[in-house]
Design a protein around this motif. Structure first.
Motif, PDB file in Angstrom:
ATOM      1  N   GLY A  13       0.800  -1.220   0.000  1.00 27.10           N
ATOM      2  CA  GLY A  13       0.000   0.000   0.000  1.00 27.10           C
ATOM      3  C   GLY A  13       0.829   1.264   0.000  1.00 27.10           C
ATOM      4  O   GLY A  13       0.359   2.322   0.416  1.00 27.10           O
ATOM      5  N   ILE A  14       2.062   1.161  -0.478  1.00 26.35           N
ATOM      6  CA  ILE A  14       2.978   2.298  -0.480  1.00 26.35           C
ATOM      7  C   ILE A  14       3.016   2.939  -1.860  1.00 26.35           C
ATOM      8  O   ILE A  14       3.296   2.266  -2.856  1.00 26.35           O
ATOM      9  N   THR A  15       2.717   4.224  -1.908  1.00 24.59           N
ATOM     10  CA  THR A  15       2.839   5.013  -3.127  1.00 24.59           C
ATOM     11  C   THR A  15       3.964   6.008  -2.909  1.00 24.59           C
ATOM     12  O   THR A  15       3.936   6.776  -1.943  1.00 24.59           O
ATOM     13  N   LEU A  16       4.952   5.977  -3.785  1.00 23.06           N
ATOM     14  CA  LEU A  16       6.093   6.874  -3.619  1.00 23.06           C
ATOM     15  C   LEU A  16       5.710   8.312  -3.970  1.00 23.06           C
ATOM     16  O   LEU A  16       4.945   8.552  -4.902  1.00 23.06           O
ATOM     17  N   PRO A  17       6.273   9.263  -3.248  1.00 22.98           N
ATOM     18  CA  PRO A  17       6.009  10.673  -3.553  1.00 22.98           C
ATOM     19  C   PRO A  17       6.777  11.116  -4.799  1.00 22.98           C
ATOM     20  O   PRO A  17       7.668  10.404  -5.279  1.00 22.98           O
ATOM     21  N   THR A  18       6.448  12.281  -5.292  1.00 20.57           N
ATOM     22  CA  THR A  18       7.235  12.896  -6.356  1.00 20.57           C
ATOM     23  C   THR A  18       8.577  13.303  -5.745  1.00 20.57           C
ATOM     24  O   THR A  18       8.609  13.898  -4.663  1.00 20.57           O
ATOM     25  N   GLY A  71      12.599   8.037   4.157  1.00 17.18           N
ATOM     26  CA  GLY A  71      12.878   6.807   3.416  1.00 17.18           C
ATOM     27  C   GLY A  71      12.070   6.705   2.137  1.00 17.18           C
ATOM     28  O   GLY A  71      12.563   6.253   1.108  1.00 17.18           O
ATOM     29  N   MET A  72      10.811   7.150   2.198  1.00 15.88           N
ATOM     30  CA  MET A  72       9.974   7.148   0.984  1.00 15.88           C
ATOM     31  C   MET A  72      10.580   8.062  -0.074  1.00 15.88           C
ATOM     32  O   MET A  72      10.614   7.721  -1.260  1.00 15.88           O
ATOM     33  N   MET A  73      11.095   9.220   0.368  1.00 16.34           N
ATOM     34  CA  MET A  73      11.708  10.144  -0.576  1.00 16.34           C
ATOM     35  C   MET A  73      13.013   9.568  -1.118  1.00 16.34           C
ATOM     36  O   MET A  73      13.343   9.771  -2.297  1.00 16.34           O
ATOM     37  N   ILE A  74      13.764   8.834  -0.302  1.00 15.29           N
ATOM     38  CA  ILE A  74      14.974   8.158  -0.787  1.00 15.29           C
ATOM     39  C   ILE A  74      14.603   7.184  -1.906  1.00 15.29           C
ATOM     40  O   ILE A  74      15.250   7.154  -2.960  1.00 15.29           O
ATOM     41  N   LEU A  75      13.559   6.397  -1.690  1.00 11.47           N
ATOM     42  CA  LEU A  75      13.122   5.457  -2.727  1.00 11.47           C
ATOM     43  C   LEU A  75      12.683   6.201  -3.985  1.00 11.47           C
ATOM     44  O   LEU A  75      12.989   5.770  -5.105  1.00 11.47           O
ATOM     45  N   ALA A  76      11.977   7.304  -3.818  1.00  9.70           N
ATOM     46  CA  ALA A  76      11.526   8.101  -4.974  1.00  9.70           C
ATOM     47  C   ALA A  76      12.714   8.665  -5.737  1.00  9.70           C
ATOM     48  O   ALA A  76      12.745   8.631  -6.983  1.00  9.70           O
ATOM     49  N   MET A 118      13.209   0.251   4.355  1.00 10.93           N
ATOM     50  CA  MET A 118      14.149  -0.347   3.398  1.00 10.93           C
ATOM     51  C   MET A 118      14.042  -1.870   3.408  1.00 10.93           C
ATOM     52  O   MET A 118      14.064  -2.516   2.355  1.00 10.93           O
ATOM     53  N   GLU A 119      13.883  -2.449   4.594  1.00 10.66           N
ATOM     54  CA  GLU A 119      13.736  -3.902   4.668  1.00 10.66           C
ATOM     55  C   GLU A 119      12.387  -4.348   4.105  1.00 10.66           C
ATOM     56  O   GLU A 119      12.307  -5.381   3.446  1.00 10.66           O
TER      57      GLU A 119
END
Length: 154
Positions: A13-18, A71-76, A118-119
């Motif tokens: 259910g994770i949506t990455l931010p811009t 962390g979400m922004m790192i993934l984005a 991250m995990e």
């Protein structure tokens, strides 16, 4: 190429931010010799920057949510730089900076918000080395900032 990390994020259910634009003179990500270095990312939650200090006006749980947002922004940023998160072969290191009062000592628990993400995203490849440092102030009065080093394949 199948984007298995994107599929895992969707299942969670994770949506990455811009990806956020830099706030000063730096690049958000630099890829060199199979290493992607992500500049420090700030915690945007529902479009708002999470601000304040842990141990004063920010609770441990709010700090963990802020670290997760970093962390979400790192993934984005990684996805924007690489085209696919499936190119990540290892999350090597996270550096966590926690704006906190002098007697706050739970910086590691705060940065777990980013580490746990991250995990969740990468499984065992998301386990990493890490720093969790208390600081008196961060840019824009952010509560948390997290940077990353990722190993990637061509």
């Amino acid at each position: 190429m199948t984007d298995t990390i994107d599929a895992r994020l969707a299942e969670l259910g994770i949506t990455l931010p811009t990806p956020a634009a830099p706030v000063a003179s730096y690049k958000p990500a630099v890829l060199h010799n199979g290493i992607l270095t992500i500049s420090g990312q700030l915690p945007f939650i529902d479009g708002e920057l999470a601000t304040g200090k842990l141990g004063a006006d920010v609770s441990l749980e709010q700090g963990q949510a802020a670290a997760r947002a970093c962390g979400m922004m790192i993934l984005a940023q990684a996805k924007a730089a690489l085209g696919s998160l499936d190119r990540v072969t290892q999350v090597v290191k996270l550096g966590g900076f926690v704006a906190s009062v002098p007697d706050f000592h739970d910086q590691p628990k705060v940065v777990n918000g980013a580490s746990d993400l991250m995990e969740e995203a990468f499984g065992e490849l998301g386990r990493h080395a890490r720093s969790a440092v208390g600081v008196p102030v961060l840019p824009l009065n952010a509560a948390v900032e997290v940077d990353a080093i990722l190993a990637v394949k061509d």
